[in-house]
Write a protein that holds these residues in place. Structure first.
Motif, PDB file in Angstrom:
ATOM      1  N   PHE A  36      29.855 108.155  76.859  1.00 30.57           N
ATOM      2  CA  PHE A  36      29.025 108.902  77.792  1.00 30.57           C
ATOM      3  C   PHE A  36      29.156 110.405  77.564  1.00 30.57           C
ATOM      4  O   PHE A  36      28.163 111.141  77.574  1.00 30.57           O
ATOM      5  N   ARG A  37      30.391 110.883  77.348  1.00 32.43           N
ATOM      6  CA  ARG A  37      30.588 112.321  77.108  1.00 32.43           C
ATOM      7  C   ARG A  37      29.859 112.772  75.848  1.00 32.43           C
ATOM      8  O   ARG A  37      29.243 113.838  75.821  1.00 32.43           O
TER       9      ARG A  37
ATOM     10  N   THR B  93      26.142 112.907  76.691  1.00 33.47           N
ATOM     11  CA  THR B  93      25.747 114.006  77.577  1.00 33.47           C
ATOM     12  C   THR B  93      25.819 115.359  76.874  1.00 33.47           C
ATOM     13  O   THR B  93      24.987 116.228  77.137  1.00 33.47           O
ATOM     14  N   ASP B  94      26.788 115.550  76.002  1.00 27.76           N
ATOM     15  CA  ASP B  94      26.864 116.808  75.256  1.00 27.76           C
ATOM     16  C   ASP B  94      25.583 117.026  74.451  1.00 27.76           C
ATOM     17  O   ASP B  94      24.994 118.114  74.475  1.00 27.76           O
TER      18      ASP B  94
ATOM     19  N   TYR C 289      22.703 115.433  74.921  1.00 27.97           N
ATOM     20  CA  TYR C 289      21.543 115.448  75.818  1.00 27.97           C
ATOM     21  C   TYR C 289      21.325 116.822  76.440  1.00 27.97           C
ATOM     22  O   TYR C 289      20.191 117.323  76.472  1.00 27.97           O
ATOM     23  N   ILE C 290      22.382 117.440  76.936  1.00 28.30           N
ATOM     24  CA  ILE C 290      22.224 118.739  77.597  1.00 28.30           C
ATOM     25  C   ILE C 290      21.742 119.799  76.615  1.00 28.30           C
ATOM     26  O   ILE C 290      20.913 120.654  76.964  1.00 28.30           O
TER      27      ILE C 290
ATOM     28  N   VAL D 131      21.677 111.002  84.516  1.00 28.53           N
ATOM     29  CA  VAL D 131      22.828 111.540  83.788  1.00 28.53           C
ATOM     30  C   VAL D 131      23.853 112.100  84.768  1.00 28.53           C
ATOM     31  O   VAL D 131      25.052 111.806  84.682  1.00 28.53           O
TER      32      VAL D 131
ATOM     33  N   ALA E 119      27.567 110.867  85.632  1.00 24.32           N
ATOM     34  CA  ALA E 119      28.653 111.817  85.395  1.00 24.32           C
ATOM     35  C   ALA E 119      29.579 111.905  86.609  1.00 24.32           C
ATOM     36  O   ALA E 119      30.814 111.979  86.462  1.00 24.32           O
TER      37      ALA E 119
ATOM     38  N   TYR F   9      33.039 117.419  85.626  1.00 21.13           N
ATOM     39  CA  TYR F   9      31.655 117.360  86.098  1.00 21.13           C
ATOM     40  C   TYR F   9      31.106 118.772  86.311  1.00 21.13           C
ATOM     41  O   TYR F   9      29.956 119.065  85.950  1.00 21.13           O
TER      42      TYR F   9
ATOM     43  N   LEU G 237      30.162 120.291  83.004  1.00 23.54           N
ATOM     44  CA  LEU G 237      28.905 119.733  82.505  1.00 23.54           C
ATOM     45  C   LEU G 237      27.724 120.331  83.264  1.00 23.54           C
ATOM     46  O   LEU G 237      26.731 120.766  82.661  1.00 23.54           O
ATOM     47  N   TYR G 238      27.827 120.388  84.575  1.00 20.78           N
ATOM     48  CA  TYR G 238      26.751 120.894  85.420  1.00 20.78           C
ATOM     49  C   TYR G 238      26.437 122.348  85.080  1.00 20.78           C
ATOM     50  O   TYR G 238      25.261 122.747  85.008  1.00 20.78           O
TER      51      TYR G 238
ATOM     52  N   ILE H 166      20.723 105.049  80.953  1.00 19.31           N
ATOM     53  CA  ILE H 166      21.714 105.785  80.169  1.00 19.31           C
ATOM     54  C   ILE H 166      22.425 104.859  79.192  1.00 19.31           C
ATOM     55  O   ILE H 166      22.666 105.211  78.039  1.00 19.31           O
TER      56      ILE H 166
END
Length: 359
Positions: free
Chosen positions: A136-137, A140-141, A143-144, A273, A277, A286, A289-290, A344
């Motif tokens: 997931f990490r 997300t890296d 994806y962002i 996402v 998270a 979190y 990431l946010y 996801i």
């Protein structure tokens, strides 16, 4: 005189026999392994093309009207039949039940049997990747970074462009990602007839199986429109899982040549996402990431939430959520409404598969 057949002293009309036969076909397709996939791949397109072509002749959502009139008819018919026609209650209730059974058969034969097809992994041959915090990490890296790079202010809706790009996108991914090509070159989307009521329950789009048409909420905001259109088009193409429809909308929109449509695709899964998270990350991680997300995107997400919250009715919304959750679980979507966020997991599996075949 009604024609029929007498079996063991009981007379059955031809319509009742036909209804019984179709019910048997529906139930066998749901429970015999492989039959649902045969329906989805080979039979459903033969049904969907003429139905969607027919519904496309009307400028309004005939599926919405049909459902509204059917509900009114089922509720009001007993009053009319008893008070005006003086029919017996047994006959009145039997007629209502028979009509509901015909609707049940129509629903499943026209679209609902797609619930019995193979899932995404079975259709595509893409292996399932275990959903772990590490996977997931990594997702997300990436994806962002893509979400931030895709950002563009979207202030208007161009339905013709969204339609053209969606058709192009589904034609492009059809062979590898287990979904039909669009049945028409310009699928006609309708605006929901009861948009204010639909906004009160927080629904942005829907598939109307009885006439194979898809509808969008008239209150949709410009950044939401492309991804919602592509999501509902996926349902028209036979996808029943909400997670899978989200996945296909993401794939179609993020491959678009239009910057606004690409951003809509990335933005469409942001909520899922962040929800995942919060579940998988500690508070500090979190927050990191946010804070990586562009302020303009965070502000857009907040304004969208405020916009829809102002239209939402918690009482009516809770009832609709409960009914839809039961509906999904009753049609082999075991996670119910939580199915939306399972997109996801699909994206993680897809990205890992894509990385493996390119190595």
């Amino acid at each position: 005189m009604r024609r029929g057949i007498t079996i063991y002293g009981i007379k059955f009309t031809m319509s009742s026999l036909l209804l019984a036969l179709l019910l048997l076909v529906v139930w066998l397709t749901q429970w015999v392994p492989g039959w649902g996939n045969v329906y989805a791949r080979h039979i459903y397109p033969l049904i969907a093309r003429p139905l969607s072509t027919f519904s496309g002749l009307f400028p309004f959502a005939i599926g919405d009207l049909f459902i509204a009139l059917s509900i009114a008819g089922v509720l009001l018919y007993p009053v009319y039949a008893r008070c005006i026609r003086k029919k017996k209650w047994k006959r009145i209730l039997l007629n209502d039940v028979k009509y509901l059974l015909w609707m049940y058969v129509w629903f499943y034969l026209a679209w609902g049997l797609n619930y019995s097809q193979y899932n995404f992994y079975g259709r595509t041959g893409i292996p399932y990747t275990p959903y772990t915090p590490e996977n997931f990490r990594s997702f997300t890296d990436d994806y962002i970074d893509k979400l931030n790079a895709s950002y563009v202010e979207v202030t208007s809706i161009n339905p013709a462009l969204v339609c053209r790009e969606s058709v192009r996108g589904y034609n492009r991914i059809s062979d590898t990602l287990g979904i039909h090509r669009p049945f028409q070159q310009s699928p006609r989307v309708k605006t929901m007839l009861f948009t204010p009521l639909i906004s009160m329950v927080g629904v942005t789009g829907s598939m109307r199986p009885f006439f194979c048409e898809f509808t969008l909420n008239g209150d949709l905001l410009p950044p939401q429109y492309p991804a919602t259109y592509a999501h509902e088009l996926a349902h028209l193409l036979g996808i029943t899982s909400e997670a899978e429809a989200n996945f296909y909308a993401y794939q179609v929109c993020t491959r678009s040549q239009s910057r606004g449509i690409r951003f809509s695709g990335y933005f469409s899964v942001l909520y899922h996402v962040l929800a995942n998270a919060r579940r998988l990350m500690d508070e500090e991680e979190y927050a990191q990431l946010y804070n990586r997300i562009r302020p303009e995107i965070i502000e857009l997400a907040k304004s969208n939430s405020t916009y829809w919250t102002a239209k939402y009715s918690p009482f009516i919304g809770d009832i609709q959520d409960w009914i839809y959750d039961l509906y999904l679980k009753g049609n082999k979507i075991e996670s119910g409404r939580k199915n939306y966020s399972e997109v996801i997991g699909l994206l993680i599996s897809y990205e890992n598969w894509k990385a493996d075949i390119h190595n």
